[in-house]
Design an enzyme around this catalytic site. Structure first.
Site, PDB file in Angstrom:
ATOM      1  N   HIS A   1     -14.522   1.460  -0.410  1.00  0.00           N
ATOM      2  CA  HIS A   1     -13.265   0.462  -0.028  1.00  0.00           C
ATOM      3  C   HIS A   1     -12.191   1.398   0.681  1.00  0.00           C
ATOM      4  O   HIS A   1     -11.131   0.671   1.042  1.00  0.00           O
ATOM      5  CB  HIS A   1     -12.854  -0.234  -1.073  1.00  0.00           C
ATOM      6  CG  HIS A   1     -13.981  -1.115  -1.580  1.00  0.00           C
ATOM      7  ND1 HIS A   1     -13.903  -1.602  -2.864  1.00  0.00           N
ATOM      8  CD2 HIS A   1     -15.102  -1.796  -0.998  1.00  0.00           C
ATOM      9  CE1 HIS A   1     -14.896  -2.483  -3.112  1.00  0.00           C
ATOM     10  NE2 HIS A   1     -15.454  -2.489  -2.035  1.00  0.00           N
ATOM     11  N   TYR A  33       0.875  -1.107   0.190  1.00  0.00           N
ATOM     12  CA  TYR A  33       0.019   0.037   0.036  1.00  0.00           C
ATOM     13  C   TYR A  33       0.977   1.293   0.090  1.00  0.00           C
ATOM     14  O   TYR A  33       0.516   2.416  -0.469  1.00  0.00           O
ATOM     15  CB  TYR A  33      -1.042   0.007   1.195  1.00  0.00           C
ATOM     16  CG  TYR A  33      -2.160  -0.909   0.923  1.00  0.00           C
ATOM     17  CD1 TYR A  33      -3.203  -0.560  -0.056  1.00  0.00           C
ATOM     18  CD2 TYR A  33      -2.030  -2.235   1.445  1.00  0.00           C
ATOM     19  CE1 TYR A  33      -4.176  -1.498  -0.303  1.00  0.00           C
ATOM     20  CE2 TYR A  33      -3.058  -3.204   1.085  1.00  0.00           C
ATOM     21  CZ  TYR A  33      -4.014  -2.896   0.217  1.00  0.00           C
ATOM     22  OH  TYR A  33      -5.012  -3.854  -0.056  1.00  0.00           O
ATOM     23  N   ARG A  56       1.362   1.864  -3.443  1.00  0.00           N
ATOM     24  CA  ARG A  56       0.323   2.348  -4.253  1.00  0.00           C
ATOM     25  C   ARG A  56      -0.094   3.950  -3.640  1.00  0.00           C
ATOM     26  O   ARG A  56      -0.473   4.686  -4.736  1.00  0.00           O
ATOM     27  CB  ARG A  56      -1.123   1.795  -3.716  1.00  0.00           C
ATOM     28  CG  ARG A  56      -1.155   0.158  -3.786  1.00  0.00           C
ATOM     29  CD  ARG A  56      -1.564  -0.274  -5.042  1.00  0.00           C
ATOM     30  NE  ARG A  56      -0.660  -0.267  -6.068  1.00  0.00           N
ATOM     31  CZ  ARG A  56       0.621  -1.030  -6.311  1.00  0.00           C
ATOM     32  NH1 ARG A  56       0.850  -1.845  -5.453  1.00  0.00           N
ATOM     33  NH2 ARG A  56       1.359  -0.486  -7.356  1.00  0.00           N
ATOM     34  N   VAL A  90      -9.891   3.758  -3.866  1.00  0.00           N
ATOM     35  CA  VAL A  90      -9.154   4.046  -2.820  1.00  0.00           C
ATOM     36  C   VAL A  90      -8.060   5.043  -3.082  1.00  0.00           C
ATOM     37  O   VAL A  90      -7.418   5.788  -2.189  1.00  0.00           O
ATOM     38  CB  VAL A  90      -8.203   2.791  -1.818  1.00  0.00           C
ATOM     39  CG1 VAL A  90      -8.963   1.779  -1.591  1.00  0.00           C
ATOM     40  CG2 VAL A  90      -7.270   2.264  -3.027  1.00  0.00           C
ATOM     41  N   ASP A  91      -8.142   5.355  -4.382  1.00  0.00           N
ATOM     42  CA  ASP A  91      -7.312   6.919  -4.783  1.00  0.00           C
ATOM     43  C   ASP A  91      -8.299   7.961  -4.184  1.00  0.00           C
ATOM     44  O   ASP A  91      -9.350   7.987  -4.311  1.00  0.00           O
ATOM     45  CB  ASP A  91      -6.832   6.785  -6.246  1.00  0.00           C
ATOM     46  CG  ASP A  91      -8.174   6.866  -7.409  1.00  0.00           C
ATOM     47  OD1 ASP A  91      -9.027   7.704  -7.120  1.00  0.00           O
ATOM     48  OD2 ASP A  91      -8.165   6.010  -8.207  1.00  0.00           O
TER      49      ASP A  91
HETATM   50  P1  NAD Z   1     -11.635  -4.076 -12.114  1.00  0.00           P
HETATM   51  O1  NAD Z   1     -10.414  -4.234 -12.434  1.00  0.00           O
HETATM   52  O2  NAD Z   1     -12.415  -5.373 -11.594  1.00  0.00           O
HETATM   53  O3  NAD Z   1     -12.291  -3.654 -13.118  1.00  0.00           O
HETATM   54  C1  NAD Z   1     -11.797  -2.465 -14.131  1.00  0.00           C
HETATM   55  C2  NAD Z   1     -12.834  -2.385 -15.164  1.00  0.00           C
HETATM   56  O4  NAD Z   1     -12.568  -1.093 -15.701  1.00  0.00           O
HETATM   57  C3  NAD Z   1     -12.917  -3.202 -16.286  1.00  0.00           C
HETATM   58  O5  NAD Z   1     -14.492  -3.641 -16.383  1.00  0.00           O
HETATM   59  C4  NAD Z   1     -12.136  -2.775 -17.352  1.00  0.00           C
HETATM   60  O6  NAD Z   1     -12.884  -3.160 -18.659  1.00  0.00           O
HETATM   61  C5  NAD Z   1     -12.710  -1.322 -17.106  1.00  0.00           C
HETATM   62  N1  NAD Z   1     -11.565  -0.340 -17.747  1.00  0.00           N
HETATM   63  C6  NAD Z   1     -10.168  -0.417 -18.103  1.00  0.00           C
HETATM   64  N2  NAD Z   1      -9.922   0.669 -18.600  1.00  0.00           N
HETATM   65  C7  NAD Z   1     -10.934   1.437 -18.751  1.00  0.00           C
HETATM   66  C8  NAD Z   1     -10.922   2.759 -19.225  1.00  0.00           C
HETATM   67  N3  NAD Z   1     -10.050   3.446 -19.576  1.00  0.00           N
HETATM   68  N4  NAD Z   1     -12.080   3.486 -19.075  1.00  0.00           N
HETATM   69  C9  NAD Z   1     -13.295   2.770 -18.624  1.00  0.00           C
HETATM   70  N5  NAD Z   1     -13.271   1.513 -18.243  1.00  0.00           N
HETATM   71  C10 NAD Z   1     -11.970   0.828 -18.268  1.00  0.00           C
HETATM   72  O7  NAD Z   1     -11.905  -2.979 -10.861  1.00  0.00           O
HETATM   73  P2  NAD Z   1     -13.121  -2.679  -9.926  1.00  0.00           P
HETATM   74  O8  NAD Z   1     -14.564  -3.262 -10.552  1.00  0.00           O
HETATM   75  O9  NAD Z   1     -13.011  -1.289  -9.512  1.00  0.00           O
HETATM   76  O10 NAD Z   1     -12.784  -3.769  -8.882  1.00  0.00           O
HETATM   77  C11 NAD Z   1     -13.178  -3.324  -7.637  1.00  0.00           C
HETATM   78  C12 NAD Z   1     -11.749  -3.333  -6.742  1.00  0.00           C
HETATM   79  O11 NAD Z   1     -10.618  -2.863  -7.194  1.00  0.00           O
HETATM   80  C13 NAD Z   1     -12.174  -2.322  -5.777  1.00  0.00           C
HETATM   81  O12 NAD Z   1     -12.338  -3.014  -4.575  1.00  0.00           O
HETATM   82  C14 NAD Z   1     -11.137  -1.291  -5.475  1.00  0.00           C
HETATM   83  O13 NAD Z   1     -10.998  -0.819  -4.580  1.00  0.00           O
HETATM   84  C15 NAD Z   1      -9.962  -2.013  -6.263  1.00  0.00           C
HETATM   85  N6  NAD Z   1      -9.018  -1.189  -6.948  1.00  0.00           N
HETATM   86  C16 NAD Z   1      -8.993   0.302  -6.732  1.00  0.00           C
HETATM   87  C17 NAD Z   1      -8.121   0.923  -7.520  1.00  0.00           C
HETATM   88  C18 NAD Z   1      -7.971   2.358  -7.521  1.00  0.00           C
HETATM   89  O14 NAD Z   1      -8.353   2.967  -6.263  1.00  0.00           O
HETATM   90  N7  NAD Z   1      -7.800   3.351  -8.429  1.00  0.00           N
HETATM   91  C19 NAD Z   1      -7.006   0.289  -8.518  1.00  0.00           C
HETATM   92  C20 NAD Z   1      -7.251  -0.888  -8.540  1.00  0.00           C
HETATM   93  C21 NAD Z   1      -8.195  -1.761  -7.727  1.00  0.00           C
END
Ligand code: NAD
Length: 229
Positions: free
Chosen positions: A106, A55, A58, A90-91
């Site tokens: 989350h 983390y 991250r 979580v960003d």
């Molecule tokens: P996931 O990875 O399961 O799904 C990501 C989705 O985003 C996919 O369906 C994919 O097709 C789509 N995607 C990819 N690039 C894209 C774009 N440019 N524009 C639009 N859509 C796009 O992620 P999720 O459903 O958020 O999974 C949930 C878990 O992941 C959560 O618990 C979350 O906390 C965690 N997570 C968070 C972050 C963050 O905070 N940025 C990053 C990674 C994971």
């Protein structure tokens, strides 16, 4: 003025074009790290330093990331609507883009919490959490992130928010992580539902208008449409 309520459910995909890896896709975080090694209470009990370091990385990555056009378009939507963002991320890119009403399902990378009292949360900005960093009660600090298998305390509030939506936007989430994914089905029957995700399946949400496109391309266009521009 009686502003309509737009609820936006976002996932990792909306931050992908800010350089933050998604969860599952190719190059996704979990190709490099096994969930059970870094995102469960068992992992933290077994190897706390490894989990903290995951983390910390991250958080360091978030410090140099910037909100993208999809985040800023959603902030702009507040010019015409009451907007609530319910994010699985979580960003802090929604807040940094200017959105004022963001519910984090989350947790948040820039906060730490006591491992003894889940309600004891402190802001840490982008600083790392080290072994030996303790809360005022003397317990080790941990990331304020909901790990797999843990309850999601904000679910009740999020369900209540989605239940009042006139419009629901679902952006960049695979809808694979429960209970968050169930929110996609909880909008009232009158609500208009949009899905923006390159991998979206047409039948995911019955009746939804589906755009199989990247967030930075479609979200600004949809926001313009909703604002009547
Ligand atoms: P996931 O990875 O399961 O799904 C990501 C989705 O985003 C996919 O369906 C994919 O097709 C789509 N995607 C990819 N690039 C894209 C774009 N440019 N524009 C639009 N859509 C796009 O992620 P999720 O459903 O958020 O999974 C949930 C878990 O992941 C959560 O618990 C979350 O906390 C965690 N997570 C968070 C972050 C963050 O905070 N940025 C990053 C990674 C994971």
């Amino acid at each position: 003025m009686d502003y309509k309520h737009v609820v936006v459910l976002t996932g990792a995909g909306i931050s992908a074009e800010s350089g933050i890896p998604t969860f599952r896709g190719a190059g996704g975080l979990w190709f490099k790290h096994r969930i059970e090694d870094v995102a469960t209470t068992e992992a933290f009990a077994r190897s706390p330093a490894l989990v903290l370091e995951f983390y910390n990385q991250r958080r360091a990555q978030l410090e140099i990331a910037q909100p993208n056009k999809a985040h800023t378009a959603l902030a702009r939507l507040e010019q015409g609507y009451r907007v609530t963002i319910v994010t699985q991320n979580v960003d802090n890119l929604h807040e940094r883009a200017g959105s004022t009403n963001v519910l984090h399902l989350h947790g948040q990378l820039c906060q730490a919490r006591s491992s003894a009292d889940p309600d004891l949360v402190v802001d840490i900005g982008y600083r790392p959490i080290r072994m030996g960093d303790t809360c005022p009660l003397g317990s080790q600090l941990r990331p304020d992130v909901v790990w797999f298998g843990e309850p999601v305390p904000m679910m009740h509030k999020a369900s209540a928010v989605v239940a009042t939506a006139d419009t629901l936007l679902i952006i960049g989430t695979s809808l694979a992580v429960y209970p968050a994914a169930s929110l996609a089905h909880e909008a009232p029957a009158r609500a208009v539902v949009f899905v923006i995700d390159p991998e979206a399946e047409p039948g995911w949400i019955p009746g939804a208008r589906v755009f199989r496109e990247k967030a930075t391309r479609r979200v600004p266009l949809l926001v313009d449409e909703l604002l009547g521009m």
